[in-house]
Design a protein around this motif. Structure first.
Motif, mmCIF file in Angstrom:
data_model
loop_
_atom_site.group_PDB
_atom_site.id
_atom_site.type_symbol
_atom_site.label_atom_id
_atom_site.label_comp_id
_atom_site.label_asym_id
_atom_site.label_seq_id
_atom_site.Cartn_x
_atom_site.Cartn_y
_atom_site.Cartn_z
ATOM 1 N N PRO A 221 -2.194 -14.476 -0.358
ATOM 2 C CA PRO A 221 -1.960 -14.361 1.084
ATOM 3 C C PRO A 221 -0.627 -13.672 1.376
ATOM 4 O O PRO A 221 0.393 -13.988 0.748
ATOM 5 C CB PRO A 221 -1.967 -15.819 1.554
ATOM 6 N N GLY A 222 -0.656 -12.741 2.300
ATOM 7 C CA GLY A 222 0.535 -11.960 2.625
ATOM 8 C C GLY A 222 0.588 -10.620 1.926
ATOM 9 O O GLY A 222 1.400 -9.757 2.280
ATOM 10 N N ASP A 223 -0.281 -10.416 0.910
ATOM 11 C CA ASP A 223 -0.321 -9.143 0.198
ATOM 12 C C ASP A 223 -1.118 -8.101 0.987
ATOM 13 O O ASP A 223 -2.008 -8.431 1.773
ATOM 14 C CB ASP A 223 -0.979 -9.294 -1.172
ATOM 15 N N THR A 224 -0.814 -6.845 0.716
ATOM 16 C CA THR A 224 -1.611 -5.721 1.195
ATOM 17 C C THR A 224 -2.135 -4.952 -0.009
ATOM 18 O O THR A 224 -1.347 -4.517 -0.856
ATOM 19 C CB THR A 224 -0.780 -4.766 2.079
ATOM 20 N N VAL A 225 -3.443 -4.836 -0.111
ATOM 21 C CA VAL A 225 -4.046 -3.970 -1.126
ATOM 22 C C VAL A 225 -4.069 -2.570 -0.528
ATOM 23 O O VAL A 225 -4.811 -2.297 0.416
ATOM 24 C CB VAL A 225 -5.458 -4.450 -1.517
ATOM 25 N N LEU A 226 -3.237 -1.699 -1.077
ATOM 26 C CA LEU A 226 -2.959 -0.397 -0.467
ATOM 27 C C LEU A 226 -3.383 0.736 -1.386
ATOM 28 O O LEU A 226 -2.893 0.842 -2.516
ATOM 29 C CB LEU A 226 -1.458 -0.270 -0.169
ATOM 30 N N LEU A 227 -4.274 1.593 -0.912
ATOM 31 C CA LEU A 227 -4.543 2.866 -1.569
ATOM 32 C C LEU A 227 -3.607 3.904 -0.974
ATOM 33 O O LEU A 227 -3.751 4.302 0.187
ATOM 34 C CB LEU A 227 -5.997 3.291 -1.365
ATOM 35 N N ALA A 228 -2.636 4.327 -1.762
ATOM 36 C CA ALA A 228 -1.707 5.397 -1.374
ATOM 37 C C ALA A 228 -1.415 6.175 -2.652
ATOM 38 O O ALA A 228 -0.414 5.938 -3.317
ATOM 39 C CB ALA A 228 -0.425 4.828 -0.759
ATOM 40 N N PRO A 229 -2.271 7.122 -3.036
ATOM 41 C CA PRO A 229 -2.304 7.629 -4.413
ATOM 42 C C PRO A 229 -1.070 8.386 -4.883
ATOM 43 O O PRO A 229 -0.814 8.445 -6.090
ATOM 44 C CB PRO A 229 -3.532 8.542 -4.413
ATOM 45 N N ALA A 230 -0.331 9.024 -3.984
ATOM 46 C CA ALA A 230 0.819 9.847 -4.363
ATOM 47 C C ALA A 230 0.397 10.986 -5.285
ATOM 48 O O ALA A 230 1.189 11.463 -6.100
ATOM 49 C CB ALA A 230 1.908 9.000 -5.025
ATOM 50 N N ALA A 231 -0.846 11.428 -5.157
ATOM 51 C CA ALA A 231 -1.378 12.454 -6.046
ATOM 52 C C ALA A 231 -2.614 13.078 -5.413
ATOM 53 O O ALA A 231 -3.242 12.487 -4.534
ATOM 54 C CB ALA A 231 -1.729 11.847 -7.403
ATOM 55 N N ARG B 156 -8.833 -10.477 4.902
ATOM 56 C CA ARG B 156 -9.567 -11.640 4.422
ATOM 57 C C ARG B 156 -8.594 -12.562 3.671
ATOM 58 O O ARG B 156 -7.911 -12.117 2.763
ATOM 59 C CB ARG B 156 -10.693 -11.191 3.478
ATOM 60 N N GLY B 157 -8.555 -13.807 4.088
ATOM 61 C CA GLY B 157 -7.727 -14.790 3.401
ATOM 62 C C GLY B 157 -6.259 -14.435 3.369
ATOM 63 O O GLY B 157 -5.564 -14.724 2.380
ATOM 64 N N GLY B 158 -5.784 -13.798 4.425
ATOM 65 C CA GLY B 158 -4.374 -13.418 4.476
ATOM 66 C C GLY B 158 -4.041 -12.144 3.730
ATOM 67 O O GLY B 158 -2.875 -11.755 3.638
ATOM 68 N N VAL B 159 -5.050 -11.467 3.182
ATOM 69 C CA VAL B 159 -4.853 -10.211 2.457
ATOM 70 C C VAL B 159 -5.395 -9.062 3.300
ATOM 71 O O VAL B 159 -6.528 -9.121 3.784
ATOM 72 C CB VAL B 159 -5.558 -10.230 1.089
ATOM 73 N N ALA B 160 -4.592 -8.015 3.482
ATOM 74 C CA ALA B 160 -5.010 -6.827 4.225
ATOM 75 C C ALA B 160 -5.382 -5.723 3.242
ATOM 76 O O ALA B 160 -4.792 -5.601 2.162
ATOM 77 C CB ALA B 160 -3.892 -6.350 5.141
ATOM 78 N N PHE B 161 -6.363 -4.912 3.623
ATOM 79 C CA PHE B 161 -6.819 -3.788 2.807
ATOM 80 C C PHE B 161 -6.616 -2.512 3.617
ATOM 81 O O PHE B 161 -7.209 -2.354 4.697
ATOM 82 C CB PHE B 161 -8.287 -3.971 2.422
#
Length: 469
Positions: free
Chosen positions: A431-441, A340-345
């Motif tokens: 725009p261009g950001d990725t909202v990333l869930l990668a907990p490392a835990a 959405r709006g250039g942001v990936a989830f």
């Protein structure tokens, strides 16, 4: 169901009545055995009794009397940090200990399943990271190519709950170290080793025991072909042990860090392009960069492993390429939720250790990183060289403050809950950001498992997008 062969008329103990334990008891009965079952939890015992299974406290004195074998569910310790009391009793009494994987291979190779014009084949996949995606990818490509296939093991169905194989069918198994360490029979046609990084060390007595558990898949049964990721020293060692020389084509080496043009048979990815080489000549190539279901070098390694396993079964490169292109991705593993709006989830809740999180962080250029949970042994230091793509971290979990302090040089906001983390990341994403869930835990401070954590992330994103955040 795959009826278990070899125990007709005999009593067999089943310890643990989760998904695999229940399927094991049913498959033993279907094969003519008399299963007696036990679970440490009252709900498991109640469900077994309601299903008509025979309960016996396998931890009590005399619990092993008359048993031909004890079949153990994968979550139950059998050696380190200490054997479960029932397993200790079996070891003392000389009762063979096995698991459903061992029973599957014992039964799959029996005459009843060998009467086909085209004999069914088994591809077994193990490794620290990527084995679920690799297994699902192999299954997806086979299905897309019109080949009969089933997927089971550490993913999807229990192995003994599979349907009897059809003519020419391929069974794809994801196998964890818990499963490969204990199985008394391991005879896949093609075995895949993705990679190795520290994990489950308490269950295996350290890194050597962990590697030894994985190695059994290749050493015990001697697969016709072995697909080995060689970007770690353990993979290079394993490949070396399985070959008779540089020209031996039984091992297909896989890499995303180096070209392997001199190997007898290799599949590697460089700058997003997969290449297959045999005897010094390129056989095929695939551009992986446009495939949204396989972002980043770690998924390119998964693609290389899947490609190599399928080429070992003589599936054509173009069929494999078509299947790769249509692969939708697995839930909770680099799963694209929305744009959405250039942001990936992206939901990568399965990134429960530092190595998996590193791969996720390397896959995207600018990241709003949702991380945190129960830190594993060794801390987060190995992530420091890979934090340059992180615009900001949004830390969840009961140990959020300690987790944030372990991320030097990264702007980190203590959010504690998933809802707050998603709201804050969405508000600040560009725009261009990725909202990333990668907990490392691990997830167990707030969730029952990584799936629940990923589902919460997806729900929070969907609510935020619906609210126009």
């Amino acid at each position: 169901m795959i009826p278990v062969a070899g125990f007709e008329g005999q009593e067999v103990g089943v310890l643990g009545l989760g998904r695999s334990g229940r399927a094991t008891a049913a498959a033993l009965a279907a094969g003519g055995a008399r299963p007696v079952v036990w679970d440490d939890g009252a709900p498991g015992r109640d469900a077994a009794e309601a299903a008509g299974l025979t309960l016996r406290d396998l931890t009590a004195p005399g619990g092993m009397t008359g048993l031909a074998a004890l079949i153990v569910s994968p979550g139950i310790p059998h050696l380190y940090p200490a054997p479960h009391p029932a397993i200790a009793a079996a070891l003392e009494a000389g009762v063979p200990v096995d698991n459903d994987i061992g029973l599957f291979f014992r039964s799959f190779g029996s005459d009843a399943f060998a009467r086909h014009d085209t004999v069914p084949r088994v591809i077994a996949v193990t490794g620290s990271n990527g084995k679920s995606t690799t297994s699902a990818l192999i299954h997806h490509i086979l299905t897309e190519a019109g080949r009969p296939a089933q997927l089971a093991g550490n993913i999807g169905r229990g192995v003994l709950d599979l349907d009897p194989p059809r003519d020419g069918e391929v069974i794809v198994l994801e196998l964890s170290s818990y499963q490969t360490e204990l199985a008394r029979a391991l005879t896949p046609d093609v075995a895949v080793f993705t990679n190795l990084s520290p994990d489950h060390l308490d269950r295996h007595g350290g890194p050597g025991g962990y590697f030894a558990a994985k190695r059994r898949l290749f050493a015990e049964g001697g697969p016709d072909r072995a697909v080995i990721g060689v970007d770690e020293v353990e993979g290079r060692f394993l490949a070396n042990q399985l070959t008779e020389g540089s020209g031996d084509p039984r091992v297909i080496r896989v890499s995303v860090e180096q070209g392997l043009k001199d190997a007898a048979w290799s599949v590697f990815a460089r700058k997003g392009h997969l290449a297959e080489w045999r005897k010094g000549r390129q056989q095929a190539s695939i551009d992986l960069r446009p495939i949204k279901g396989l972002p980043g070098a770690h998924n390119h390694q998964n693609a290389c492993c899947a490609y190599a396993a399928l080429r070992a079964l003589n599936l054509g490169p173009r069929d494999i390429e078509a299947g790769l292109a249509s692969y939708p991705g697995l839930p909770h593993r680099s799963q694209l939720i929305a744009e959405r709006g250039g942001v990936a989830f992206v939901n990568d809740s399965k990134a429960t250790n530092v190595d998996a999180a590193e791969m996720a962080l390397r896959a995207f250029p600018r990241i709003r990183w949702i991380c945190g949970g129960l830190m594993k042994e060794g801390g987060l230091g190995a992530l420091e060289p890979h934090l340059g793509s992180v615009a900001k971290a949004y830390v969840i979990g009961r140990e959020a403050e300690a987790f944030a302090r372990a991320l030097p040089g990264v702007e980190a906001e203590i959010c504690t809950t998933m809802d707050v983390a998603v709201i804050r990341a969405m508000a600040e994403a560009e725009p261009g950001d990725t909202v990333l869930l990668a907990p490392a835990a691990a997830s167990f401070d707030q969730y029952d498992n990584f799936e629940r954590r990923g589902e919460d992330f997806v729900a929070c994103v969907e609510r935020g997008l619906a609210a126009g955040r």
